[in-house]
Every structure is written in structure tokens, then in C-alpha cells.
Scaffold this active site. Sequence first.
Site, mmCIF file in Angstrom:
data_model
loop_
_atom_site.group_PDB
_atom_site.id
_atom_site.type_symbol
_atom_site.label_atom_id
_atom_site.label_comp_id
_atom_site.label_asym_id
_atom_site.label_seq_id
_atom_site.Cartn_x
_atom_site.Cartn_y
_atom_site.Cartn_z
ATOM 1 N N ALA A 30 -6.364 -2.791 0.795
ATOM 2 C CA ALA A 30 -5.613 -3.534 1.820
ATOM 3 C C ALA A 30 -4.223 -2.968 2.100
ATOM 4 O O ALA A 30 -3.726 -3.063 3.214
ATOM 5 C CB ALA A 30 -5.485 -5.001 1.397
ATOM 6 N N CYS B 276 -0.031 9.045 -6.394
ATOM 7 C CA CYS B 276 -0.629 8.775 -7.701
ATOM 8 C C CYS B 276 -0.711 10.052 -8.533
ATOM 9 O O CYS B 276 -1.017 10.004 -9.701
ATOM 10 C CB CYS B 276 -2.030 8.205 -7.542
HETATM 11 N N1 PLP Z 1 -8.455 6.544 -2.462
HETATM 12 C C1 PLP Z 1 -7.636 7.127 -1.578
HETATM 13 C C2 PLP Z 1 -8.197 8.126 -0.597
HETATM 14 C C3 PLP Z 1 -6.272 6.811 -1.552
HETATM 15 O O1 PLP Z 1 -5.458 7.389 -0.671
HETATM 16 C C4 PLP Z 1 -5.779 5.876 -2.499
HETATM 17 C C5 PLP Z 1 -4.339 5.566 -2.567
HETATM 18 O O2 PLP Z 1 -3.481 6.438 -2.405
HETATM 19 C C6 PLP Z 1 -6.691 5.274 -3.389
HETATM 20 C C7 PLP Z 1 -8.021 5.642 -3.340
HETATM 21 C C8 PLP Z 1 -6.243 4.262 -4.389
HETATM 22 O O3 PLP Z 1 -5.928 3.059 -3.757
HETATM 23 P P1 PLP Z 1 -5.251 1.846 -4.565
HETATM 24 O O4 PLP Z 1 -3.774 2.081 -4.488
HETATM 25 O O5 PLP Z 1 -5.660 0.595 -3.846
HETATM 26 O O6 PLP Z 1 -5.757 1.905 -5.945
#
Ligand code: PLP
Length: 375
Positions: free
Chosen positions: A197, A318
Site C-alpha cells: 500500500a 532496502c
Molecule cells: N518489491 C518491490 C519491487 C519493492 O519495490 C519493494 C519496496 O521497495 C518491496 C517489494 C517491499 O515492499 P514493502 O516495503 O511493503 O515490504
Amino acid sequence: MIFLDNASTTKIKNEIISEIEKSCQLFFNPSAVYSKSLETKKHVLNAKEQICNALGVTYNDNLIITGSATEANNLAIIGSARKKDAQYIFSQGEHPSVYNCALELKNRGYNVVFAKLKQNGEVDVDDLSKLLENDTCFVSIMHVSNETGAINDIYRIVKLVKSKQKDAIIHCDGVQAFGKFGINVANLGVDMYTISAHKFGGPKGIGALYVKDIKKLKPIIFGGGQEFGLRSGTENVQYILAFGKLCENLNIQENYKKVDEMRKYIIDFFSNKNDVTINSTLNGSPYITSISFEGVRGETLVHMLEEDEIYVGTGSACSSKKGALNRTLEAMGKTKVQNEGAIRISLSSENSLDEIKFACEKIYEKFLILKEKLR
Ligand code: PLP
């Protein structure tokens, strides 16, 4: 402030903040048996229907709400792992929440392989096709790259996988696609699709996994058996309702048009500039543009821009480990210098063309200053 790191997260929309505030009155546990709880559960189901509508499917116990897309990806991958000898295919450009699950499976003794990327950042479908010659039980390919905006033709990939390995489970990380493109997971034909979201105006800490057949999935956490036993834990009612509301009011075409105009400006501005390489293509998502400034460090540029309250990304938030090269750009064949000098400009419909014009000038100005200093 000019915020151009919307692929990492977005500002929560005002109407979503109001929805969260309003729904705090609905504090009952949806699993209890009294009428207030049943009413709460109804609201939760309604929100799930709204999310499924936006996914192009009818709600039929096929959406598992999770605490993030990271968790949804973990559930999809670790929860599907069975046979150790059959092949599990991922792409080299997957987000860490998928890529590191693949590495975890490998550590546990599963047969894990990675499909190459093409120079434009898309998955190399010829390489994928070759990998599919071997017995394959699981394939996970992202819809839109969070690093470059490259779009994978999931419809075509699903057809290819099913033609070669008809029983293979196909998962797709749709985090950078959902809310920005018209998605129809039923047409795409995937078995599982992950969404989040906070990438398009919702709160952080809520994601979901669409699952065509929940019987094929095993839980990775255990507890009270919520979400069909696949995601135990009391439901986050407020954020589920917010997610539903968010999906009800998507303005996909209008937003796309606005963002596309801004992206075109960025690409025009930086094309043909010395020592600048645009890593994204016009075929990709207009929401994400990766650009390399050769001879400087992307991270230093990010900090210099911060002085002017312009915020851009260096790549995946991340995975922004100090000194580590960007895995996606590496897989696309970018040089070390291009990799080190990469920044990611990611847009939202909240941005304006004036902001973009100002930011482009500033980015280029800072790049020239930095380059001169390092000479
Ligand atoms: N997958 C992709 C392609 C993303 O860009 C991200 C977040 O940067 C995620 C997964 C992870 O999302 P969340 O922050 O909801 O864990």
C-alpha cells in the site's frame, strides 16, 4: 521540499489518513463472535473486495493480507517450497525481499537458478526459456523493476512457463506496478501476485498476496489461524480498510499521463549530456528513471541535493548497503563507474513539472560541481 524517491515510499494521501482515523472507532477483533466484531469483519471483507477489484479478480478467499510486501513475497516463495530437486527460477533483478528468499532456499539445499537481465533491464526471456528446459516447479519474476522501471511482459512469460512446465507455480512481485498501471491478474495468468500500500499513497506496514489456489501454499508463521491459516495474527483492521479505500480511488490513466510528461522531460534533459547515462528506457514505467553520473558517487550526489531539500534515491532503499554495487545495474552490464554514480528519480502524481524542471537543473549543477572538485 521536492520528493523524488517515491519508489521507496510515498506520502499518505489525506483521504487515507481520514479513513484510518475514522476506522479507529472500529477497534473490535474481527475474530470474536459478538455483533460488533461481525460488523468489523464485514468491513474487512469489503476492503478485500475493493483490493481484489483493483487486481481484476473477484474476491473469493484468495487475498492474504500481510504486514508488508516483503512478508507477502516470503510467504509466496518459502510457503511454496516443496521439492528440493526441481528447479526454482528467479530473475537477477528481483527486489531483495524476493532475491534473499531465493538465496535462503539455496542455503536450505533447493535447486535455485537466476535468469539473466537484458541491457534494458528486462528479464532475458530467451535465457528464461533455456532454464525452463529443466524440471521447474516455481518461477518468480517481478512486474516492474524498482531499480530501473523496466517492465516485464508477465503475460508472455506466463504463457512461456506454462507451455514448458505446465504445473509450475508462477509468482510475480507487482509492488511497483499495482496502483500505477491497470492490472488484471486474472488475465496475466499468474498464480500469485504481491502488492504493497505504501507505494501509492497508503500506509507503510501493509501488503497483500493474491493467491489463485490457497491449497498450494503453506504458512510460514503459526498462530491463531487468521487469513485461512496462512497469516496468523489479529488483522490490522485500520490499514486493511485504508488499503481498500486506496484501491477504490485509483486514478491510473490521469496519473500516468502526468507522470509520463515529467519522465519525458527528465530523459530529454539528461540525454546527450557528457558522462551521463540514462539506464531506464522509454518502454519502462514512467514512475522510475535510473541515471548514472560517471565519475561521482550517487550517494554523494544524493546528499548534496538534500541540502536543497531535493530527495532522490541511490537505488533500492532496502539494499543501500555502503559500498555494495547495485545488483540490477550490474546484471544489465553497467560498468562499475556507472553503477557507483547511479541515482534513481522516482515520481508520483503529487509531483509537478515545475518541480522536475528545477530538480533537473539542480542535479546537473551539483554533478558538475562534484566532478570539478574530484578532478
Ligand atoms: N518489491 C518491490 C519491487 C519493492 O519495490 C519493494 C519496496 O521497495 C518491496 C517489494 C517491499 O515492499 P514493502 O516495503 O511493503 O515490504
